[in-house]
Design a protein around this motif. Structure first.
Motif, PDB file in Angstrom:
ATOM      1  N   LEU A 177       1.106  -1.147   0.072  1.00 33.15           N
ATOM      2  CA  LEU A 177       0.064  -0.035   0.001  1.00 33.15           C
ATOM      3  C   LEU A 177       1.007   1.080   0.130  1.00 33.15           C
ATOM      4  O   LEU A 177       1.721   1.427   0.893  1.00 33.15           O
ATOM      5  CB  LEU A 177      -0.993   0.099   1.133  1.00 33.15           C
ATOM      6  CG  LEU A 177      -1.673   1.314   1.401  1.00 33.15           C
ATOM      7  CD1 LEU A 177      -2.817   1.292   0.387  1.00 33.15           C
ATOM      8  CD2 LEU A 177      -2.222   1.285   2.825  1.00 33.15           C
ATOM      9  N   SER A 210       0.659   5.436  -0.015  1.00 32.97           N
ATOM     10  CA  SER A 210      -0.450   6.368   0.202  1.00 32.97           C
ATOM     11  C   SER A 210       0.141   7.635   0.644  1.00 32.97           C
ATOM     12  O   SER A 210       1.154   7.695   0.982  1.00 32.97           O
ATOM     13  CB  SER A 210      -1.344   5.714   1.150  1.00 32.97           C
ATOM     14  OG  SER A 210      -0.880   5.649   2.490  1.00 32.97           O
ATOM     15  N   GLY A 254      -6.059   1.298  -7.343  1.00 32.26           N
ATOM     16  CA  GLY A 254      -5.518   2.712  -6.993  1.00 32.26           C
ATOM     17  C   GLY A 254      -6.633   3.657  -6.926  1.00 32.26           C
ATOM     18  O   GLY A 254      -7.732   3.411  -7.777  1.00 32.26           O
ATOM     19  N   GLY A 298      -8.483   7.779  -4.830  1.00 32.04           N
ATOM     20  CA  GLY A 298      -8.676   8.378  -3.757  1.00 32.04           C
ATOM     21  C   GLY A 298      -9.787   8.166  -3.121  1.00 32.04           C
ATOM     22  O   GLY A 298     -10.874   7.818  -3.548  1.00 32.04           O
ATOM     23  N   LEU A 353      -9.449   8.030   7.508  1.00 35.21           N
ATOM     24  CA  LEU A 353      -9.105   7.803   6.209  1.00 35.21           C
ATOM     25  C   LEU A 353      -9.270   8.743   5.044  1.00 35.21           C
ATOM     26  O   LEU A 353     -10.417   8.988   4.965  1.00 35.21           O
ATOM     27  CB  LEU A 353      -9.107   6.312   5.770  1.00 35.21           C
ATOM     28  CG  LEU A 353      -8.463   5.440   6.609  1.00 35.21           C
ATOM     29  CD1 LEU A 353      -8.804   3.765   6.199  1.00 35.21           C
ATOM     30  CD2 LEU A 353      -7.022   5.454   6.848  1.00 35.21           C
ATOM     31  N   TYR A 356      -4.539   6.489  -2.627  1.00 29.09           N
ATOM     32  CA  TYR A 356      -3.870   5.059  -2.379  1.00 29.09           C
ATOM     33  C   TYR A 356      -3.669   4.199  -3.644  1.00 29.09           C
ATOM     34  O   TYR A 356      -4.429   4.337  -4.684  1.00 29.09           O
ATOM     35  CB  TYR A 356      -5.041   4.220  -1.582  1.00 29.09           C
ATOM     36  CG  TYR A 356      -5.333   4.791  -0.417  1.00 29.09           C
ATOM     37  CD1 TYR A 356      -4.592   4.581   0.789  1.00 29.09           C
ATOM     38  CD2 TYR A 356      -6.397   5.895  -0.009  1.00 29.09           C
ATOM     39  CE1 TYR A 356      -4.910   5.341   2.115  1.00 29.09           C
ATOM     40  CE2 TYR A 356      -6.634   6.494   1.269  1.00 29.09           C
ATOM     41  CZ  TYR A 356      -5.907   6.061   2.051  1.00 29.09           C
ATOM     42  OH  TYR A 356      -5.989   6.736   3.321  1.00 29.09           O
ATOM     43  N   THR A 357      -2.623   3.568  -3.604  1.00 28.50           N
ATOM     44  CA  THR A 357      -2.041   2.860  -4.727  1.00 28.50           C
ATOM     45  C   THR A 357      -1.691   1.201  -4.250  1.00 28.50           C
ATOM     46  O   THR A 357      -0.916   1.294  -3.092  1.00 28.50           O
ATOM     47  CB  THR A 357      -0.980   3.133  -5.532  1.00 28.50           C
ATOM     48  OG1 THR A 357      -1.394   4.516  -5.936  1.00 28.50           O
ATOM     49  CG2 THR A 357      -0.544   2.475  -6.723  1.00 28.50           C
ATOM     50  N   ILE A 358      -2.043   0.161  -4.773  1.00 22.16           N
ATOM     51  CA  ILE A 358      -1.543  -0.940  -4.298  1.00 22.16           C
ATOM     52  C   ILE A 358      -0.970  -1.643  -5.374  1.00 22.16           C
ATOM     53  O   ILE A 358      -1.718  -1.933  -6.555  1.00 22.16           O
ATOM     54  CB  ILE A 358      -2.832  -1.972  -3.927  1.00 22.16           C
ATOM     55  CG1 ILE A 358      -3.445  -1.225  -2.643  1.00 22.16           C
ATOM     56  CG2 ILE A 358      -2.447  -3.535  -3.638  1.00 22.16           C
ATOM     57  CD1 ILE A 358      -4.852  -2.048  -2.143  1.00 22.16           C
ATOM     58  N   GLN A 375       5.234   9.779   0.193  1.00 27.54           N
ATOM     59  CA  GLN A 375       4.426   8.653   0.090  1.00 27.54           C
ATOM     60  C   GLN A 375       4.569   7.517   1.450  1.00 27.54           C
ATOM     61  O   GLN A 375       5.559   7.370   1.661  1.00 27.54           O
ATOM     62  CB  GLN A 375       4.546   7.885  -0.981  1.00 27.54           C
ATOM     63  CG  GLN A 375       4.297   8.807  -2.389  1.00 27.54           C
ATOM     64  CD  GLN A 375       2.595   8.998  -2.251  1.00 27.54           C
ATOM     65  OE1 GLN A 375       1.914   8.196  -2.327  1.00 27.54           O
ATOM     66  NE2 GLN A 375       2.776  10.355  -2.526  1.00 27.54           N
ATOM     67  N   GLU A 376       3.880   7.029   2.150  1.00 29.43           N
ATOM     68  CA  GLU A 376       3.743   6.313   2.932  1.00 29.43           C
ATOM     69  C   GLU A 376       3.690   4.832   2.503  1.00 29.43           C
ATOM     70  O   GLU A 376       2.871   4.460   1.372  1.00 29.43           O
ATOM     71  CB  GLU A 376       2.933   6.143   4.179  1.00 29.43           C
ATOM     72  CG  GLU A 376       2.781   5.340   5.156  1.00 29.43           C
ATOM     73  CD  GLU A 376       1.692   5.651   6.277  1.00 29.43           C
ATOM     74  OE1 GLU A 376       0.785   4.759   6.247  1.00 29.43           O
ATOM     75  OE2 GLU A 376       1.798   6.581   6.986  1.00 29.43           O
ATOM     76  N   ARG A 432       3.458   0.464   3.040  1.00 27.79           N
ATOM     77  CA  ARG A 432       3.091  -0.453   3.938  1.00 27.79           C
ATOM     78  C   ARG A 432       3.097  -1.756   3.217  1.00 27.79           C
ATOM     79  O   ARG A 432       2.500  -1.784   2.043  1.00 27.79           O
ATOM     80  CB  ARG A 432       1.873  -0.188   4.843  1.00 27.79           C
ATOM     81  CG  ARG A 432       1.965   0.762   5.694  1.00 27.79           C
ATOM     82  CD  ARG A 432       0.646   1.294   6.359  1.00 27.79           C
ATOM     83  NE  ARG A 432       0.693   2.280   7.323  1.00 27.79           N
ATOM     84  CZ  ARG A 432       0.516   2.342   8.260  1.00 27.79           C
ATOM     85  NH1 ARG A 432       0.171   1.252   8.883  1.00 27.79           N
ATOM     86  NH2 ARG A 432       0.441   3.518   9.127  1.00 27.79           N
TER      87      ARG A 432
END
Length: 113
Positions: A5, A7, A43, A45, A72, A76-78, A102-103, A105
């Motif tokens: 992830l 984000s 991905g 928003g 939240l 977001y992008t996966i 970007q974070e 995880r």
């Protein structure tokens, strides 16, 4: 391969209205690159105009989020990638496109799925 992830909160993207089309084009270019590479999973928003709700096991609906959780928001992008290093490289590409940090995880592996 692991899903990551990547984000950012909406407040982190501090761009002017004039810059927004260029940021959008740059972000869509990174998405296209990820799709072409076969690593794109999802991905988008969060629609911040729709308030979150909690749904309990009995179907009861409560406005808001868990009290200890910040709301939240943002983008977001996966991506499904071979390593954390690859995730960091893609996060840097997204950071350049979106003009904000970007974070990153990692999702835990679930052998049953």
């Amino acid at each position: 391969m692991t899903k990551y992830l990547i984000s950012f909160p909406s407040g982190a993207m501090d761009v002017s209205a004039e810059e927004l089309p260029a940021v959008s084009d740059a972000a869509h270019a990174v998405v296209a690159e990820a799709k072409d590479a076969g690593i794109w999973v999802f991905g988008g928003g969060i629609d911040e105009s729709v308030p979150p709700v909690l749904v309990d096991g009995d179907g009861a609906v409560t406005e808001g989020t868990y009290p200890e959780t910040k709301q939240l928001e943002g983008g977001y992008t996966i991506l499904e990638l071979p390593s954390r290093e690859a995730a960091l490289e893609w996060a840097a590409k997204i950071a350049v496109a979106c003009r904000c940090a970007q974070e990153v995880r990692a999702f835990m592996y679930d052998p049953a799925s």
